[in-house]
Design a protein around this motif. Structure first.
Motif, PDB file in Angstrom:
ATOM      1  N   LEU A  38     -50.955  53.117  60.956  1.00 29.71           N
ATOM      2  CA  LEU A  38     -51.933  53.788  60.101  1.00 29.71           C
ATOM      3  C   LEU A  38     -51.505  55.212  59.755  1.00 29.71           C
ATOM      4  O   LEU A  38     -51.631  55.644  58.611  1.00 29.71           O
ATOM      5  CB  LEU A  38     -53.303  53.809  60.787  1.00 29.71           C
ATOM      6  CG  LEU A  38     -54.461  54.386  59.982  1.00 29.71           C
ATOM      7  CD1 LEU A  38     -54.704  53.543  58.725  1.00 29.71           C
ATOM      8  CD2 LEU A  38     -55.724  54.462  60.824  1.00 29.71           C
ATOM      9  N   ASP A  39     -50.994  55.936  60.732  1.00 32.57           N
ATOM     10  CA  ASP A  39     -50.601  57.338  60.522  1.00 32.57           C
ATOM     11  C   ASP A  39     -49.358  57.611  61.363  1.00 32.57           C
ATOM     12  O   ASP A  39     -49.385  57.472  62.593  1.00 32.57           O
ATOM     13  CB  ASP A  39     -51.732  58.276  60.918  1.00 32.57           C
ATOM     14  CG  ASP A  39     -51.378  59.747  60.720  1.00 32.57           C
ATOM     15  OD1 ASP A  39     -50.303  60.028  60.148  1.00 32.57           O
ATOM     16  OD2 ASP A  39     -52.179  60.602  61.137  1.00 32.57           O
ATOM     17  N   TYR A  87     -44.075  51.762  61.315  1.00 32.19           N
ATOM     18  CA  TYR A  87     -44.957  52.351  60.319  1.00 32.19           C
ATOM     19  C   TYR A  87     -44.629  51.879  58.897  1.00 32.19           C
ATOM     20  O   TYR A  87     -45.523  51.455  58.150  1.00 32.19           O
ATOM     21  CB  TYR A  87     -44.881  53.877  60.381  1.00 32.19           C
ATOM     22  CG  TYR A  87     -45.705  54.555  59.307  1.00 32.19           C
ATOM     23  CD1 TYR A  87     -47.084  54.670  59.423  1.00 32.19           C
ATOM     24  CD2 TYR A  87     -45.098  55.057  58.152  1.00 32.19           C
ATOM     25  CE1 TYR A  87     -47.841  55.265  58.436  1.00 32.19           C
ATOM     26  CE2 TYR A  87     -45.851  55.659  57.159  1.00 32.19           C
ATOM     27  CZ  TYR A  87     -47.221  55.763  57.307  1.00 32.19           C
ATOM     28  OH  TYR A  87     -47.965  56.349  56.320  1.00 32.19           O
ATOM     29  N   LEU A 108     -45.491  48.106  58.331  1.00 33.01           N
ATOM     30  CA  LEU A 108     -46.929  47.844  58.356  1.00 33.01           C
ATOM     31  C   LEU A 108     -47.628  48.465  57.153  1.00 33.01           C
ATOM     32  O   LEU A 108     -48.572  47.884  56.604  1.00 33.01           O
ATOM     33  CB  LEU A 108     -47.535  48.370  59.652  1.00 33.01           C
ATOM     34  CG  LEU A 108     -47.104  47.647  60.931  1.00 33.01           C
ATOM     35  CD1 LEU A 108     -47.684  48.330  62.154  1.00 33.01           C
ATOM     36  CD2 LEU A 108     -47.527  46.185  60.889  1.00 33.01           C
ATOM     37  N   GLU A 109     -47.169  49.630  56.719  1.00 35.92           N
ATOM     38  CA  GLU A 109     -47.781  50.276  55.563  1.00 35.92           C
ATOM     39  C   GLU A 109     -47.584  49.426  54.316  1.00 35.92           C
ATOM     40  O   GLU A 109     -48.502  49.254  53.508  1.00 35.92           O
ATOM     41  CB  GLU A 109     -47.167  51.663  55.352  1.00 35.92           C
ATOM     42  CG  GLU A 109     -47.807  52.438  54.197  1.00 35.92           C
ATOM     43  CD  GLU A 109     -47.100  53.746  53.939  1.00 35.92           C
ATOM     44  OE1 GLU A 109     -47.787  54.726  53.596  1.00 35.92           O
ATOM     45  OE2 GLU A 109     -45.854  53.781  54.054  1.00 35.92           O
ATOM     46  N   ASN A 110     -46.395  48.849  54.158  1.00 40.65           N
ATOM     47  CA  ASN A 110     -46.116  48.014  52.987  1.00 40.65           C
ATOM     48  C   ASN A 110     -46.916  46.709  53.015  1.00 40.65           C
ATOM     49  O   ASN A 110     -47.246  46.155  51.973  1.00 40.65           O
ATOM     50  CB  ASN A 110     -44.619  47.695  52.909  1.00 40.65           C
ATOM     51  CG  ASN A 110     -43.788  48.923  52.604  1.00 40.65           C
ATOM     52  OD1 ASN A 110     -44.273  49.869  51.985  1.00 40.65           O
ATOM     53  ND2 ASN A 110     -42.540  48.932  53.037  1.00 40.65           N
ATOM     54  N   SER A 111     -47.203  46.217  54.199  1.00 38.38           N
ATOM     55  CA  SER A 111     -47.930  44.949  54.317  1.00 38.38           C
ATOM     56  C   SER A 111     -49.448  45.135  54.330  1.00 38.38           C
ATOM     57  O   SER A 111     -50.192  44.153  54.309  1.00 38.38           O
ATOM     58  CB  SER A 111     -47.517  44.218  55.599  1.00 38.38           C
ATOM     59  OG  SER A 111     -47.966  44.924  56.746  1.00 38.38           O
ATOM     60  N   ASN A 112     -49.894  46.405  54.386  1.00 41.98           N
ATOM     61  CA  ASN A 112     -51.336  46.708  54.475  1.00 41.98           C
ATOM     62  C   ASN A 112     -51.982  46.053  55.689  1.00 41.98           C
ATOM     63  O   ASN A 112     -53.143  45.627  55.647  1.00 41.98           O
ATOM     64  CB  ASN A 112     -52.063  46.275  53.189  1.00 41.98           C
ATOM     65  CG  ASN A 112     -51.653  47.101  51.985  1.00 41.98           C
ATOM     66  OD1 ASN A 112     -51.504  48.315  52.089  1.00 41.98           O
ATOM     67  ND2 ASN A 112     -51.449  46.441  50.857  1.00 41.98           N
ATOM     68  N   ARG A 113     -51.236  45.956  56.760  1.00 43.99           N
ATOM     69  CA  ARG A 113     -51.756  45.426  58.016  1.00 43.99           C
ATOM     70  C   ARG A 113     -51.468  46.433  59.121  1.00 43.99           C
ATOM     71  O   ARG A 113     -50.477  47.169  59.052  1.00 43.99           O
ATOM     72  CB  ARG A 113     -51.118  44.073  58.354  1.00 43.99           C
ATOM     73  CG  ARG A 113     -51.497  42.974  57.374  1.00 43.99           C
ATOM     74  CD  ARG A 113     -50.819  41.655  57.702  1.00 43.99           C
ATOM     75  NE  ARG A 113     -51.138  40.640  56.715  1.00 43.99           N
ATOM     76  CZ  ARG A 113     -52.189  39.840  56.757  1.00 43.99           C
ATOM     77  NH1 ARG A 113     -53.019  39.926  57.789  1.00 43.99           N
ATOM     78  NH2 ARG A 113     -52.409  38.953  55.825  1.00 43.99           N
ATOM     79  N   PHE A 114     -52.334  46.438  60.123  1.00 45.23           N
ATOM     80  CA  PHE A 114     -52.195  47.379  61.212  1.00 45.23           C
ATOM     81  C   PHE A 114     -52.352  46.639  62.532  1.00 45.23           C
ATOM     82  O   PHE A 114     -52.799  45.492  62.580  1.00 45.23           O
ATOM     83  CB  PHE A 114     -53.230  48.498  61.090  1.00 45.23           C
ATOM     84  CG  PHE A 114     -53.234  49.144  59.725  1.00 45.23           C
ATOM     85  CD1 PHE A 114     -52.269  50.065  59.380  1.00 45.23           C
ATOM     86  CD2 PHE A 114     -54.202  48.808  58.786  1.00 45.23           C
ATOM     87  CE1 PHE A 114     -52.255  50.645  58.121  1.00 45.23           C
ATOM     88  CE2 PHE A 114     -54.210  49.375  57.529  1.00 45.23           C
ATOM     89  CZ  PHE A 114     -53.228  50.306  57.196  1.00 45.23           C
TER      90      PHE A 114
END
Length: 471
Positions: free
Chosen positions: A381-382, A325, A328-334
Motif C-alpha cells: 500500500l505504501d 510494492y 502489488l501496486e500494478n495488480s491493485n491487490r494488497f
C-alpha cells in the motif's frame, strides 16, 4: 325386310342391373395426385429427419453445414442452395454451395463470392456503421440476386442464433415457372433454424472445452497451492500445534507457514525436529481465486528467503513491502501479514503486524484473552510505511490462535457477521473445555459453521492456527 339395328355396346362398365357406371378417369387421376403428394411428403420428412439426425450425431460443424444447402434445395425441389456466414468482425464467408446441375456450380459459386466480396468491402471502417442488421441482410440479398441474374428464382432467409443473425441461407431455381410458395419458404426457414442450432451447439461445445481446460488448470493450481502449504505441523519443543485452511474457491488467497528460523538447522541431517526457533506466520491476499493464489505463492517464496537472513520481524515485513510494492501496486491487490518468531528456549514470541487480524492469546494464569498487535499498513500500500516489533512471554497452558478474516466476516442468512467478539467468546469457551489444539480448532470451525448455517458456502477463505504451550 328391314333388319333391326344392333345396339352399340357401351365402353363404360355397367353397374349392377345393367346400367352403365359414370366415367371414373377423374378418380384415377385424383388417386395419382394423392399418391404423388404422399411420396413428396414422405421425401420431405425423410430429408428433414436426416438433417435432424445429423444435428444430433455430428460433432464437426463443417460436416453439418455441408448438408444445409443440399437439404434445403431437395425439400423444395429447387436447383440448388448456398450458405453464407457472418463473422463477428463484419466479414462474410461463402461456406457451402450446392447445385443439382454440376455444370452450373462454378458460375453460381463465382456469383456468390463476388456478392460477398463486394459487400464485405463496403462494410469496412467507412461503411460498417451504415450496413448493420436488417439493412445488411437486405443489401446482401440484392447483391446475390444481381450477380445470379434476373432469370433466377431466389429466396433467402436469416440464420438466427441467440437473436443474432449469423448468416443467410439461399435457395434458387432456374425454372421460370418455379414459385416460392408459403410451404416452400417455411421448409427453408426450418432448415435455417436447424443450422442456427448447430452453430449455437458448436459454440457451446467450444466454450465447454475452454471451461474444462480452465477447470483442469485450476485443479493443478489448487494442487500446487496445497503442496506449498504445510503438510503437517512441525514438532516444536514444548509446543503443540493444529492448523487448517479452507478455501472458498479452488485457489485461495490465504497463507500460513511454519519456517525454521535457523539455516544451519534446515541443512542438518537431523531434520527440523531439533530446531528451537520457528517463524509462525499467517497472511491474506485481498481478493480470492487465481490472482490471489499467485500473489500468495510469490509472497511465500520471498518470506522464506527473508527468514534466513536473521532479521527482526519488523525488518522482515519492511523488506517484503519494499520488494513486493511495485508488483502489488500494478495488480491493485494488497497483503495483510502477521509474522512471529517463537524461541522454544525462552518461550518468547516476537512479532510484527502488517494490518492483519491480531492473533488472540488466552493466558491460562488469568483466564483472559489479549490481542497481539503492532502498528503497520498493508504490504504493497505504501512503500514508506513503518513496521514495529513487540514481544510476549508465554507460559505453560497459554493458547494462541492466528486466523484470517474469513472467520470474522462469515455471514449468516440474515447478513449478520460472526465478528471478532463471537470468536473471542468461543475461543475462551474452547480453552476452558477442550483438551488440546486440535479439539479447539475443530470446535471453532464448528461454531462458525453453525452460525452461518449448515450447508451454506463460505464467501471467503478461512484459515486458523492453534498454538498451545505445554508444561
Amino acid at each position: 325386310m328391314a333388319t333391326a339395328p344392333v345396339p352399340r355396346k357401351s365402353s363404360q362398365p355397367e353397374l349392377p342391373g345393367g346400367s352403365p357406371s359414370p366415367d371414373i378417369t377423374p378418380v384415377f387421376a385424383l388417386k395419382e395426385v394423392v399418391s404423388r403428394l404422399h411420396r413428396e411428403h414422405s421425401k420431405v420428412q425423410d430429408l428433414l429427419s436426416s438433417l435432424g439426425f445429423a444435428l444430433r450425431s455430428f460433432t464437426n460443424l463443417n460436416q453439418f453445414l455441408e448438408l444445409t444447402p443440399l437439404i434445403a434445395s431437395r425439400v423444395t425441389d429447387a436447383d440448388g442452395g448456398a450458405l453464407i456466414l457472418f463473422r463477428p468482425n463484419g466479414q462474410m464467408r461463402l461456406e457451402q454451395v450446392h447445385c443439382q446441375d454440376s455444370r452450373q456450380s462454378q458460375s453460381v459459386r463465382k456469383a456468390m463470392e463476388t456478392a460477398t466480396r463486394q459487400l464485405t468491402a463496403a462494410t469496412t471502417v467507412a461503411g460498417a456503421a451504415a450496413l448493420t442488421g436488417s439493412k445488411l441482410s437486405s443489401t446482401l440479398d440484392n447483391q446475390v440476386s444481381h450477380f445470379l441474374g434476373p432469370g433466377m428464382q431466389l429466396f433467402g432467409t436469416a440464420i438466427l442464433a441467440k437473436n443474432v443473425e449469423r448468416g443467410r441461407l439461399y435457395v434458387f431455381s432456374h425454372d421460370p415457372a418455379y414459385e416460392w410458395t408459403e410451404t416452400r419458404q417455411k421448409l427453408v426457414r426450418l432448415v435455417a433454424d436447424q443450422t442456427a442450432v448447430a452453430i449455437a451447439n458448436d459454440e457451446l461445445t467450444v466454450e465447454l472445452r475452454k471451461k474444462e481446460r480452465l477447470d483442469r488448470e485450476l485443479e493443478i493450481g489448487a494442487e500446487i497451492q496445497l503442496q506449498l502449504l504445510p503438510r503437517q505441523c512441525p514438532k516444536i519443543p514444548s509446543v503443540e500445534l493444529a492448523a487448517l485452511c479452507k478455501t472458498a474457491s479452488r485457489v485461495g488467497g490465504d497463507y500460513y507457514d511454519f519456517i525454521p528460523a535457523n539455516y544451519d538447522q534446515i541443512r542438518s541431517k537431523k531434520g527440523n525436529d531439533e530446531c528451537r526457533r520457528w517463524s509462525i506466520t499467517i497472511g491474506d491476499v485481498m481478493g480470492k481465486g487465481v490472482p490471489a493464489g499467485l500473489i500468495m505463492t510469490m509472497l511465500r517464496g520471498m518470506l522464506r528467503a527473508e527468514v534466513l537472513n536473521g532479521h527482526s520481524p519488523s525488518r522482515i515485513l519492511q523488506h517484503l513491502n519494499h520488494v513486493m510494492y511495485a508488483d502489488l501496486e500494478n495488480s491493485n491487490r494488497f497483503v495483510t501479514l502477521f509474522y512471529s518468531e517463537y524461541d522454544a528456549e525462552t518461550r518468547t514470541l516476537s512479532y510484527s503486524n502488517a494490518a492483519h487480524n491480531p492473533p488472540l492469546l488466552w493466558q491460562a494464569a488469568t483466564k483472559t484473552v489479549k490481542r497481539l498487535d503492532t502498528l503497520g499498513m498493508l504490504i504493497g500500500l505504501d512503500i514508506d510505511t513503518q513496521y514495529y516489533d513487540a514481544q510476549v512471554q508465554l507460559e505453560a497452558g497459554d493458547t494462541l490462535i492466528y486466523y484470517t478474516d474469513g472467520f470474522t466476516d462469515a455471514a449468516n442468512q440474515s447478513g449478520d457477521r460472526y465478528d471478532e467478539e463471537n470468536l473471542l467468546q468461543d475461543f475462551q469457551r474452547a480453552c476452558l473445555h477442550c483438551d488440546g489444539p486440535q479439539p479447539i480448532l475443530d470446535y471453532l470451525f464448528g461454531q462458525v459453521q453453525q452460525f452461518v448455517g449448515q450447508g451454506r458456502q463460505h464467501e471467503d477463505d478461512m484459515t486458523l492456527i492453534v498454538m498451545q504451550i505445554q508444561a
